[in-house]
Motif scaffolding. Sequence first.
Motif, PDB file in Angstrom:
ATOM      1  N   VAL A  81       0.867  -1.190   0.000  1.00 52.31           N
ATOM      2  CA  VAL A  81       0.000   0.000   0.000  1.00 52.31           C
ATOM      3  C   VAL A  81       0.895   1.228   0.000  1.00 52.31           C
ATOM      4  CG1 VAL A  81      -1.809   1.243   1.242  1.00 52.31           C
ATOM      5  CG2 VAL A  81      -1.762  -1.261   1.277  1.00 52.31           C
ATOM      6  N   GLY A  83       1.198   5.352   0.253  1.00 49.14           N
ATOM      7  CA  GLY A  83       0.632   6.670   0.535  1.00 49.14           C
ATOM      8  C   GLY A  83       1.524   7.689  -0.146  1.00 49.14           C
ATOM      9  N   GLY A  84       2.391   8.327   0.642  1.00 43.44           N
ATOM     10  CA  GLY A  84       3.330   9.294   0.077  1.00 43.44           C
ATOM     11  C   GLY A  84       4.619   8.657  -0.431  1.00 43.44           C
ATOM     12  N   GLY A  85       4.813   7.373  -0.168  1.00 41.97           N
ATOM     13  CA  GLY A  85       6.002   6.673  -0.670  1.00 41.97           C
ATOM     14  C   GLY A  85       7.308   7.084  -0.001  1.00 41.97           C
ATOM     15  N   HIS A  86       7.231   7.619   1.222  1.00 45.85           N
ATOM     16  CA  HIS A  86       8.435   8.142   1.878  1.00 45.85           C
ATOM     17  C   HIS A  86       9.097   7.164   2.823  1.00 45.85           C
ATOM     18  CE1 HIS A  86       8.752  12.134   0.469  1.00 45.85           C
ATOM     19  NE2 HIS A  86       9.423  12.576   1.503  1.00 45.85           N
ATOM     20  N   ASN A  87       8.381   6.097   3.189  1.00 48.79           N
ATOM     21  CA  ASN A  87       8.928   5.273   4.260  1.00 48.79           C
ATOM     22  C   ASN A  87      10.262   4.656   3.871  1.00 48.79           C
ATOM     23  OD1 ASN A  87       9.087   2.706   6.093  1.00 48.79           O
ATOM     24  ND2 ASN A  87       7.641   4.118   7.025  1.00 48.79           N
ATOM     25  N   LEU A 102      -2.202   5.059  -3.541  1.00 53.25           N
ATOM     26  CA  LEU A 102      -3.218   6.051  -3.156  1.00 53.25           C
ATOM     27  C   LEU A 102      -2.795   7.472  -3.517  1.00 53.25           C
ATOM     28  CD1 LEU A 102      -3.683   4.418   0.352  1.00 53.25           C
ATOM     29  CD2 LEU A 102      -5.227   4.134  -1.592  1.00 53.25           C
ATOM     30  N   ILE A 143       8.427  17.284   9.264  1.00 53.80           N
ATOM     31  CA  ILE A 143       9.256  18.423   8.878  1.00 53.80           C
ATOM     32  C   ILE A 143       9.632  18.455   7.392  1.00 53.80           C
ATOM     33  CG2 ILE A 143      10.286  18.585  11.168  1.00 53.80           C
ATOM     34  CD1 ILE A 143      12.865  17.420   9.415  1.00 53.80           C
ATOM     35  N   ASN A 144       9.137  17.492   6.611  1.00 55.89           N
ATOM     36  CA  ASN A 144       9.485  17.467   5.185  1.00 55.89           C
ATOM     37  C   ASN A 144       8.172  17.421   4.403  1.00 55.89           C
ATOM     38  OD1 ASN A 144      10.689  14.846   3.009  1.00 55.89           O
ATOM     39  ND2 ASN A 144      10.787  17.034   2.669  1.00 55.89           N
ATOM     40  N   GLY A 148       4.125  11.689   3.078  1.00 55.79           N
ATOM     41  CA  GLY A 148       2.693  11.405   3.014  1.00 55.79           C
ATOM     42  C   GLY A 148       2.024  11.559   4.372  1.00 55.79           C
ATOM     43  N   GLY A 151       1.100   7.576   5.893  1.00 54.44           N
ATOM     44  CA  GLY A 151       2.086   6.775   6.635  1.00 54.44           C
ATOM     45  C   GLY A 151       2.543   7.480   7.888  1.00 54.44           C
ATOM     46  N   PHE A 158       5.152  13.241  14.378  1.00 52.72           N
ATOM     47  CA  PHE A 158       5.519  14.365  15.246  1.00 52.72           C
ATOM     48  C   PHE A 158       6.274  15.403  14.431  1.00 52.72           C
ATOM     49  CE2 PHE A 158      10.081  13.797  15.701  1.00 52.72           C
ATOM     50  CZ  PHE A 158      10.262  12.458  15.381  1.00 52.72           C
ATOM     51  N   GLY A 207      -5.665  -2.281   7.993  1.00 55.86           N
ATOM     52  CA  GLY A 207      -6.531  -1.944   6.875  1.00 55.86           C
ATOM     53  C   GLY A 207      -5.962  -0.753   6.122  1.00 55.86           C
ATOM     54  N   VAL A 209      -6.513   3.045   5.047  1.00 61.14           N
ATOM     55  CA  VAL A 209      -7.279   4.249   5.376  1.00 61.14           C
ATOM     56  C   VAL A 209      -7.546   5.029   4.083  1.00 61.14           C
ATOM     57  CG1 VAL A 209      -7.273   6.437   6.636  1.00 61.14           C
ATOM     58  CG2 VAL A 209      -6.342   4.378   7.714  1.00 61.14           C
ATOM     59  N   TYR A 426      10.794   4.735  17.267  1.00 63.89           N
ATOM     60  CA  TYR A 426       9.638   5.220  16.511  1.00 63.89           C
ATOM     61  C   TYR A 426       9.468   4.330  15.281  1.00 63.89           C
ATOM     62  CZ  TYR A 426       6.884   8.601  13.728  1.00 63.89           C
ATOM     63  OH  TYR A 426       5.931   9.216  12.966  1.00 63.89           O
ATOM     64  N   ASN A 428       8.064   4.564  12.514  1.00 69.54           N
ATOM     65  CA  ASN A 428       8.219   5.168  11.189  1.00 69.54           C
ATOM     66  C   ASN A 428       9.675   5.406  10.799  1.00 69.54           C
ATOM     67  OD1 ASN A 428       5.649   5.251  10.219  1.00 69.54           O
ATOM     68  ND2 ASN A 428       5.228   7.359  10.839  1.00 69.54           N
TER      69      ASN A 428
END
Length: 477
Positions: A81, A83-87, A102, A143-144, A148, A151, A158, A207, A209, A426, A428
């Motif tokens: 899945v 989202g923003g593809g940043h992970n 998405l 901060i960037n 996305g 994620g 934060f 799931g 979102v 964390y 992420n």
Amino acid sequence: MVDQRVRTKVATALDEAAVAEFEARLRGQLIRPGDAEYDQARQIWNAMIDRRPGLIVRCAGAADVQHAVAFVRDHNLLVAVRGGGHNIAGNAVCDDGLVIDLSQMRSVRVDAKARRASVEPGATLGDFDREAQTFGLATPLGINSTTGVAGLTLGGGFGWLSRKHGMTIDNLVSADVVTADGKLVRASENENSDLFWAIRGGGGNFGIVTSFEFQLHPVGPEVLSGLIVFPFDQAKSVLTQYRDFLETMPDELNVWVVTRQAPPLPFLPAEVHGKEIVAFAVFYAGDVAVGEKLIEAIRRFGTPHGEHVGPQPYTAWQQAFDPLLTPGARNYWKSHNFTQLSDGAIDSIIEYAGKLPSPQTEIFLGLIGGQASRVAPDAMAYSHRDTKWAMNVHGRWETAAEDERCIAWAREFFDKSAPYATGGVYVNFLTEEETGRIGAAYGPNYQRLVALKDKYDPTNLFHMNQNIKPTNGATPR
Ligand SMILES: Cc1cc2nc3c(=O)[nH]c(=O)nc-3n(C[C@H](O)[C@H](O)[C@H](O)COP(=O)(O)OP(=O)(O)OC[C@H]3O[C@@H](n4cnc5c(N)ncnc54)[C@H](O)[C@@H]3O)c2cc1C
């Protein structure tokens, strides 16, 4: 019944008629290997991840997501899945299976009167900030600006506003979720509250979102923010003073530390460019004049090389680090949580910042605390409420030839600084290889998350993530 634990990964081997039928019912777009957009569609932020999905579904709405989840189940496919593809771990894309992308679902709708925003899962932080700031509103994000919202939120989230307004999840009011059985359900404190508990930190395990509803707060539109940069030979003194200064800081003020080689910033003398520095990134979420007085103490920590601090639009500050965090570089991260910055921690930071393996590599200390720490650790899946700093050892470089050296540096520093950290992390910031730290990412909440995984995704359909395995299934990757 299909055994989901032996899910095939090869979407390209599917019967063409089945794929055509699937495509015909999509409102969005299906991208196959060989299509003109394929290579661009499989790229994500971290260039170390190079995977070739069998199919990519660019969803146009929740119905497409439900349709795709049903297709995945019917054909026993591996699913990722996006989202923003940043992970950093690269879970937004898989080899051979199907990607539910998405990224085209980017709508942000703000209800200024109610101070609420409905945000689709392809929206970036920049999309969200831009719409909310039209009304002088915002919620805590990272901060960037190209990250996305999806994620970031699902892992906790934060940023500069977290000391004043909490984590991103503390501001999540509800979410629409497509669960593994293909149903679209609402999760909030009043509806499916266990699912709502799980998605606030539990990542994409429960799931997909399709819409987030957030609480907003008045912010800016101008905020006092910027950088104060000190010479590296003052590191010990300025970091020790920073540690003590924090004890008196109001929640409105946030100060992060970045140690790296100085980029060619115009406010720094040319001879400093490329040299190690300690930068304090300062942000004040309140009256500019009050903030000015407070940050005066930071200037006096030592003799700065230079600074660039002043009132600027909140949206500009939210993009200030984008030029250093562009997609396309190779990235490897290691991360620790800290509740205190001991002398040993400071010494290890200084030692490794003194032998950075590449010009783009940095060690940053993201300060949290404040309101984010006033929520009970079991109030939702994210448990690390006592974390004062999330440290990210951000290895970043350009060529594969540098991989070994840069990764070795990050691992060594991670080991060296571990004795001063909490052992928590964390979720992420975890890399692909750190599956052994998922328990540490959830701490005491892990067992409840397993029970909820058993309830909402017992066959581990959603396992391309920092995976919380259901009791009965250890899905092979
Ligand atoms: C340069 C940079 C700066 C960062 N700064 C911060 C920061 O300041 N604060 C902070 O908290 N974090 C920060 N992060 C970490 C960031 O929160 C994570 O990388 C986050 O996972 C990115 O979300 P995404 O949607 O872009 O990623 P993706 O890679 O698309 O997704 C991440 C994970 O979430 C899952 N997922 C995505 N969308 C959905 C959805 N709609 N439903 C279910 N699952 C989904 C994916 O499958 C994947 O496992 C930063 C990351 C980067 C690269």
